[in-house]
Write an enzyme that holds these catalytic residues in place. Sequence first.
Site, PDB file in Angstrom:
ATOM      1  CD  GLU A  14     114.019  24.656  31.335  1.00 19.89           C
ATOM      2  OE1 GLU A  14     113.916  24.918  32.540  1.00 19.89           O
ATOM      3  OE2 GLU A  14     113.266  25.116  30.461  1.00 19.89           O
ATOM      4  CE  LYS A  84     112.050  27.913  34.193  1.00 23.65           C
ATOM      5  NZ  LYS A  84     111.649  26.699  33.447  1.00 23.65           N
ATOM      6  CB  CYS A 121     112.995  28.008  30.064  1.00 27.35           C
ATOM      7  SG  CYS A 121     111.653  27.404  29.017  1.00 27.35           S
TER       8      CYS A 121
END
Length: 179
Positions: A14, A84, A121
Site C-alpha cells: 500500500e 482505506k 491492509c
Amino acid sequence: MRSDGADLVVTPPELYLPGYMSKDLFFQIAEPISGRTITRLVMEARRRNCHVIVGFAERNEDTHVLYNTAVAWGLMGVLAVYRKRHLPSYGVFDEYRYFGIGKGDIPVININGHKVGIAICYDAFYPEVSRTMMLKGAEVHVYISAAPDMSRLHFETFMVARALENVAYTVYVNTVGAI
C-alpha cells in the site's frame, strides 16, 4: 512496469508510489487521481494491455483531503478507486495524522470476465469489507498492504478466514523488507 502477458499486475505495498513511511511528505507529494503519475501509468497499462492495482497517496481534487488509496485501471482508464476505511494509529502507524477515512462504495471491477474486489491492509481485520465484495459478486478479493513482519500471522489467518467466509480467492500483497 512489466506485465509479461499478465491480465492483472498488483504492486505491493500500500502507498507504493510515495512509500509507506513518507510521513509529513505525504502533504507535498500526494496527487489527485487525474494527476501526472496515475495518468502516465494508465497510458503504460494500455500500451501493455493489462490491468493494474497500485497504492498511492491521493489528494482529493475537491476537498484536498489526503487518502491512502488503491486505484485500479486498465485499457479503458481508471476503473476503480478504493480509499482505506480502517486507519491504524498505534506503534509505527500514524495514519490518522495524514489520511481521511475512506467512505462510499467498495469497488468490484471486471477483469476479463472475473469480478475483482479491492481493499487495503488493515481493512482485512474487518469482515464486512470482504462481505460487501462478495455480495457484489467478487470472486477475487485483492488486499494491498504494508504490514510489518510481526503481523504476518494475523494477515495470513485473516486472508484464509475472508476466503472461507466468502467462498472467494484472496490475493494479499505485502511489502518486502522493512517499512
